[in-house]
Design a protein around this motif. Sequence first.
Motif, PDB file in Angstrom:
ATOM      1  N   SER A 486      -3.852   9.158  10.325  1.00 15.27           N
ATOM      2  CA  SER A 486      -4.497   8.548  11.485  1.00 15.27           C
ATOM      3  C   SER A 486      -3.578   7.592  12.226  1.00 15.27           C
ATOM      4  O   SER A 486      -2.653   6.999  11.657  1.00 15.27           O
ATOM      5  N   ALA A 487      -3.874   7.437  13.506  1.00  8.83           N
ATOM      6  CA  ALA A 487      -3.138   6.473  14.328  1.00  8.83           C
ATOM      7  C   ALA A 487      -3.455   5.048  13.887  1.00  8.83           C
ATOM      8  O   ALA A 487      -2.592   4.165  13.932  1.00  8.83           O
ATOM      9  N   ARG A 488      -4.685   4.796  13.453  1.00  7.24           N
ATOM     10  CA  ARG A 488      -5.053   3.431  13.049  1.00  7.24           C
ATOM     11  C   ARG A 488      -4.269   3.002  11.814  1.00  7.24           C
ATOM     12  O   ARG A 488      -3.819   1.854  11.720  1.00  7.24           O
ATOM     13  N   ARG A 489      -4.089   3.914  10.859  1.00  9.79           N
ATOM     14  CA  ARG A 489      -3.281   3.591   9.679  1.00  9.79           C
ATOM     15  C   ARG A 489      -1.844   3.302  10.085  1.00  9.79           C
ATOM     16  O   ARG A 489      -1.241   2.305   9.643  1.00  9.79           O
ATOM     17  N   ALA A 490      -1.273   4.149  10.937  1.00  5.47           N
ATOM     18  CA  ALA A 490       0.120   3.976  11.353  1.00  5.47           C
ATOM     19  C   ALA A 490       0.305   2.661  12.111  1.00  5.47           C
ATOM     20  O   ALA A 490       1.300   1.947  11.902  1.00  5.47           O
ATOM     21  N   LEU A 491      -0.651   2.314  12.967  1.00  9.06           N
ATOM     22  CA  LEU A 491      -0.539   1.073  13.738  1.00  9.06           C
ATOM     23  C   LEU A 491      -0.556  -0.141  12.816  1.00  9.06           C
ATOM     24  O   LEU A 491       0.250  -1.075  12.968  1.00  9.06           O
TER      25      LEU A 491
END
Length: 597
Positions: A486-491
């Motif tokens: 997910s993008a949220r994890r990466a951010l």
Amino acid sequence: MAAGRLRQAAFHLGQALFHDPGVVDCYTALGEVAEAAGSSGAARELFKGDGTSVFPGNAAAIIALMAAEGQVADAVELLGSLVGVHPEKPWAAAPWFGEQQIPPVSVGIAVSAIWGAVDNPAPPETVDALAPWLALARKAAADPAAGADVLCALSALARRLGAHEEAIAWCGAAEQAEKAAGRVTQQTLIMLGYAHQDAGQPERAIEVWERAVALPPKNADLLLDLVDLTHDQGDFAQSLSWAERAVAADRKGVKPRAALLAARYRAGGKGSDADRLAELVDLALAHPEVPYLRTCVSRASEGAAWLQAVPPPTEAIARAFGHLAGTESDGGRVTDVSSRATSLEAPTPTTLFHTRFPGSTIAVPDPSEPDPRIPAATDFGPPLWTYDGTRATASVPPPAPEAVDLLHRVAAGIWADPLTAYDRAAAFSKLDAADLLGLLAHMPAPRDAPWVTVQRERPLYWERLAQVWVCLGILHHRPEELWQRSARRALLLRLLFGPDDWTVDAAAFALCVAAWHDPGHRTEIADAVARRYRHAARAVGRRPTALHDPLALVVLICPGVDAGTVALARKNLDREGPHWKDPRRWALPKWSRRRDR
């Protein structure tokens, strides 16, 4: 009626009674309908509708017709049921109500249907609507035929309506009546305790409930009341004792288990604190239909670092910001600032300082190792901040004005507990990654007057808190994506492993909240938080570090962090001193859940 359409007339009359049950003309017209129908019984049939349900106004008409036939006690009991559905309506304004002496048992039945449906305390409009019922309760309480159960029911209504002395007196009379009969019941003492509690007499309530606990049967709910009350009194050791007894009385109940976990966490045990907290959160998330579990989470969080209070800025530049901002607020002017710092401080407060005072220059020496400017890792994207020497620059553009407005709406206070914060931060789901990162790197100043005032005593605290809100908001970014990709994890990992900054521990806390919400990711998140903490801990004793303490505090609440890292965090925090152990002094207005009693 003139056309003989009595059912249609009954329909309009029911609507009128629902609109205002106190209009005398409605009851005059009701008598005319009964006369036209041939009897009160026939008139009642007109108001019964399809036989499956009765409109409240029609029910009021049926009850009034019963009272007109002399069935006043039955009418009072039924009217109590109607009030229980719509307590804000002045149903007791009907002209037949209160004219005759009603048997206390009928008043008790009616009142029992009412007090359970009324907020405690009742709002002013409900107090006004129920004033005739309180007058009726007083008559019933004065009747020698009123038994203990009736007196307790009357007391329950009275305390909701603010008649606390009478509520205590009526329960006291119930206890005396039971003593005279040779047996005091647990239920009477429970109601007496509630009367004392609502009157602002918690010590008396505890004393009464302690007597009630000694009576049969075993009552886990009563023990939970004692857990709650002793906790509210600040007697955490006693609260823990009652919680242990509640679990013994109901070993399968989730409420006693949650109360015990919260009490143990609050009592300050070491070693498995994060595990207890995680188990408590798991219970609350697994049983959303039990509001008491969220109350227990809030109780465990009360006054605790990160769980309720975000650690405040400790950088010297934040204090300088407050001093200069105060000078301007007092009518002075700050045209330029030239100073020398003893060490490099976090880019967020430093950037906020230069933004507020653009003519400022601060000479900063090159930092000692480990260099706080160097990201701990760049596997998840470029750092939020880049450095030219000792001057930090945001690597992302400012956010859209709409994103700034949203931030001000969401970040209006601290939270009662992390679950409440997570829910509220869902508002950020409408923002894209650019705006989320832009908010973190280009934090606006507070707008709300209370926060502007807070800036004098706690400079840059709102900006610090607002960054945490944004990181919690990242947890709602593209929620349809599987966590691992997910993008949220990466951010969040990008922020976590960035240069030393407020955004590092803010991201760590958001990841901790993610671990609570999804136990399947706890091991990975715990490993990431532990890795970043150990990187930050290398600075302890070697150079000044404002990141260490708040990040260590995240380690202590994050589920699954290895025992060695937890021990290191505790050791380093003890070395830093006791200031981090009492975050209650950070407390500010919070978003909270209403506690149902």
